[in-house]
Design an enzyme around this catalytic site. Structure first.
Site, mmCIF file in Angstrom:
data_model
loop_
_atom_site.group_PDB
_atom_site.id
_atom_site.type_symbol
_atom_site.label_atom_id
_atom_site.label_comp_id
_atom_site.label_asym_id
_atom_site.label_seq_id
_atom_site.Cartn_x
_atom_site.Cartn_y
_atom_site.Cartn_z
ATOM 1 N N THR A 1 9.013 -0.792 4.890
ATOM 2 C CA THR A 1 9.778 -1.396 3.565
ATOM 3 C C THR A 1 10.305 -2.694 3.885
ATOM 4 O O THR A 1 10.912 -3.154 2.877
ATOM 5 C CB THR A 1 10.877 -0.191 3.619
ATOM 6 O OG1 THR A 1 11.708 -0.193 4.691
ATOM 7 C CG2 THR A 1 10.285 1.003 2.929
ATOM 8 N N ARG B 1 8.447 9.633 -5.682
ATOM 9 C CA ARG B 1 9.278 10.371 -4.962
ATOM 10 C C ARG B 1 10.354 10.952 -5.716
ATOM 11 O O ARG B 1 10.851 12.265 -5.742
ATOM 12 C CB ARG B 1 9.666 9.883 -3.831
ATOM 13 C CG ARG B 1 10.710 10.657 -2.673
ATOM 14 C CD ARG B 1 10.774 10.160 -1.533
ATOM 15 N NE ARG B 1 9.371 9.949 -0.564
ATOM 16 C CZ ARG B 1 9.299 9.149 0.268
ATOM 17 N NH1 ARG B 1 10.260 8.151 0.447
ATOM 18 N NH2 ARG B 1 8.251 9.075 0.884
ATOM 19 N N ASP C 1 4.352 4.865 10.415
ATOM 20 C CA ASP C 1 5.365 4.714 9.544
ATOM 21 C C ASP C 1 6.343 3.830 9.969
ATOM 22 O O ASP C 1 6.764 3.959 11.337
ATOM 23 C CB ASP C 1 5.780 6.101 8.979
ATOM 24 C CG ASP C 1 6.400 5.999 7.653
ATOM 25 O OD1 ASP C 1 6.510 5.035 6.913
ATOM 26 O OD2 ASP C 1 6.943 6.982 7.118
ATOM 27 N N LYS D 1 2.813 5.209 0.156
ATOM 28 C CA LYS D 1 2.173 4.316 1.406
ATOM 29 C C LYS D 1 1.577 5.492 2.087
ATOM 30 O O LYS D 1 0.475 5.298 2.621
ATOM 31 C CB LYS D 1 3.248 3.421 2.101
ATOM 32 C CG LYS D 1 3.941 2.262 1.309
ATOM 33 C CD LYS D 1 4.484 1.274 2.093
ATOM 34 C CE LYS D 1 5.915 2.017 2.411
ATOM 35 N NZ LYS D 1 6.715 2.241 1.359
ATOM 36 N N THR D 2 2.281 6.356 2.658
ATOM 37 C CA THR D 2 1.563 7.561 3.322
ATOM 38 C C THR D 2 0.623 7.996 2.691
ATOM 39 O O THR D 2 -0.435 8.540 3.244
ATOM 40 C CB THR D 2 2.820 8.705 3.745
ATOM 41 O OG1 THR D 2 3.983 7.982 4.558
ATOM 42 C CG2 THR D 2 2.482 9.614 4.501
#
Length: 339
Positions: A158, A217, A109, A64-65
Site C-alpha cells: 500500500t 472489501r 504481502d 491485490k491478493t
C-alpha cells in the site's frame, strides 16, 4: 476495527476466501491491468518460462491478493503466500525459495515491511535465481551458493514509496490498482450476495455500492452486516429500506463517512476554523494516533475533496462545509480568493 476500514480484519479471512474471484472473468474492474497480465501470462506459458516479477500497489482492499491468486491459476502454478513482517532473517527467505518449483509463485504481502537484510538476499534470488548463504561466523565463516528454480515473485504494497529503488527495479511490471466506481461495486455486491445465498434488490446493492468508499472489501463487509439486519429486523431479503436502516445503525452516511471521519472534519471546522491544523494537534483533538489518521482516514477524505494537505497543516474544503450543511466563514472565502 471500523466497519469502513479498508484494512483486513483477521476474522474476515475465511469470508474473503469464499467471496474471492477465481478467474479474470470474475474479477471486476482494473481492466487495463487485467488485460496486460493476461497477455504476460499467456506469453510466459507459451515459452514455458516463469512470469516476470510483478509489484501490485495501491490502497488496501482493492484486490491485490486476489489478483496474485488468479495469476497462479492462469499459470497453473502453486502459490506460497507470506506477509512481509514475517521475513525477519535471511534463513526465513532461504527456506521459502529453496522449496519453490519451476514457475511457482511467491506472494509477499506488505513487501515494504520486510527486513532490509532479507531484502538483499531477495535481490539476488529474483535476478540470478541463486542465493549465497553464510555458514558459521568469524574465521570459520564461508559462503555456500544455492541455485534456485526459476520462480515469480508477486509483491503487494500500500506504500510503494517505502520500497528501495533497488528492489523496485527488479520487478518487470508495476501496476497501480485504483478505487472502484459504484457500478463496478454493485456487480461485486450482487455476486457476493448470490454466493452468500441471500436476495438483494437493485436499489439496495446500488445504495451499498455508493457508501463502500470505492473498495470491494468494504462493500462485502457492509453486505454481510446488512444481511444480519435483514435476517433479524427485516424479512430475510435485503431491500432498500433495511439497507438504509442498517447503514444508519452502522453510522455510515451517504458519502461513506463513518463516525471518526466526521469527527476529524468537524474538529478542523469547529475547533480550528477550517484549518490549517497540524497532524499532531488534530490527532490530540480527536483522540487518534497521528499515523492512523494519515494512513487510514486521510486518503479517502482527500480523495473525496473534503480536506487538503498544505505545508501549514490540514484544511477543510468548501465541500466539507457543504456536507455538513454549513456555511464557510468569511475568512475562509477571503483565504480562498488569495489563491
Amino acid at each position: 476495527m471500523r466497519i469502513t476500514s479498508p484494512t483486513r480484519i483477521p476474522s474476515e479471512e475465511q469470508y474473503e476466501r469464499n467471496l474471492r474471484p477465481k478467474t479474470f472473468r470474475e474479477f471486476v474492474n482494473q481492466d487495463k491491468i487485467k488485460e496486460n497480465i493476461q497477455v504476460f501470462t499467456k506469453a510466459a506459458k507459451k515459452r514455458k518460462e516463469p512470469l516476470d516479477h510483478i509489484l501490485l500497489y495501491g490502497p488496501p482492499g482493492l484486490g491485490k491478493t486476489t489478483l496474485a491468486h488468479i495469476i497462479a491459476v492462469e499459470m497453473d502454478a502453486d502459490i506460497t503466500s507470506i506477509s512481509g513482517p514475517v521475513l525477519q532473517k535471511p534463513k526465513d527467505l532461504a527456506g521459502l525459495l529453496t522449496r519453490m518449483e519451476h514457475c511457482d509463485i511467491l506472494f509477499i504481502d506488505e513487501i515494504h515491511r520486510i527486513n532490509k537484510d532479507v531484502e538483499e538476499y531477495l535481490y539476488q534470488g529474483m535476478e540470478d535465481f541463486r542465493i549465497d548463504i553464510m555458514i558459521d561466523s568469524g574465521p570459520n565463516a564461508r559462503s555456500i551458493k544455492i541455485n534456485l528454480k526459476p520462480f515469480t515473485l508477486i509483491g503487494a504494497t500500500t506504500r510503494s514509496g517505502l520500497l528501495s529503488s533497488a528492489l523496485r527495479s527488479r520487478f518487470g511490471y508495476i501496476p497501480r490498482l485504483s478505487h472502484y466506481e459504484p457500478e463496478a461495486l454493485k456487480v461485486i455486491i450482487q455476486r457476493s450476495a448470490s454466493i452468500l445465498k441471500i436476495e438483494i434488490s437493485e436499489e439496495a446493492s446500488h445504495e451499498i455500492s455508493k457508501r463502500a468508499r470505492g473498495t470491494p472489501r468494504i462493500a462485502n463487509r457492509l453486505l454481510r452486516r446488512i444481511r444480519d439486519f435483514a435476517e433479524i429486523k427485516g424479512k430475510g431479503g435485503i431491500d432498500i429500506d433495511i439497507t438504509r436502516y442498517g447503514l444508519h445503525q452502522l453510522e455510515v452516511d451517504k458519502m461513506g463517512l463513518d463516525l471518526m471521519d466526521k469527527m476529524i472534519l468537524k474538529s478542523i471546522i469547529d475547533k480550528f476554523n477550517g484549518g490549517p491544523v497540524g497532524l499532531k494537534t488534530l490527532s490530540t483533538a480527536v483522540g487518534e494516533n497521528p499515523e492512523t489518521i494519515e494512513e487510514v482516514f486521510e486518503p479517502y477524505l482527500i480523495l473525496q475533496g473534503l480536506i487538503k494537505r498544505t505545508s501549514q497543516g490540514r484544511k477543510a474544503t468548501s465541500l466539507a462545509y457543504k456536507h455538513f450543511n454549513m456555511t464557510p466563514p468569511e475568512s475562509f472565502e477571503k483565504r480562498k480568493g488569495l489563491f
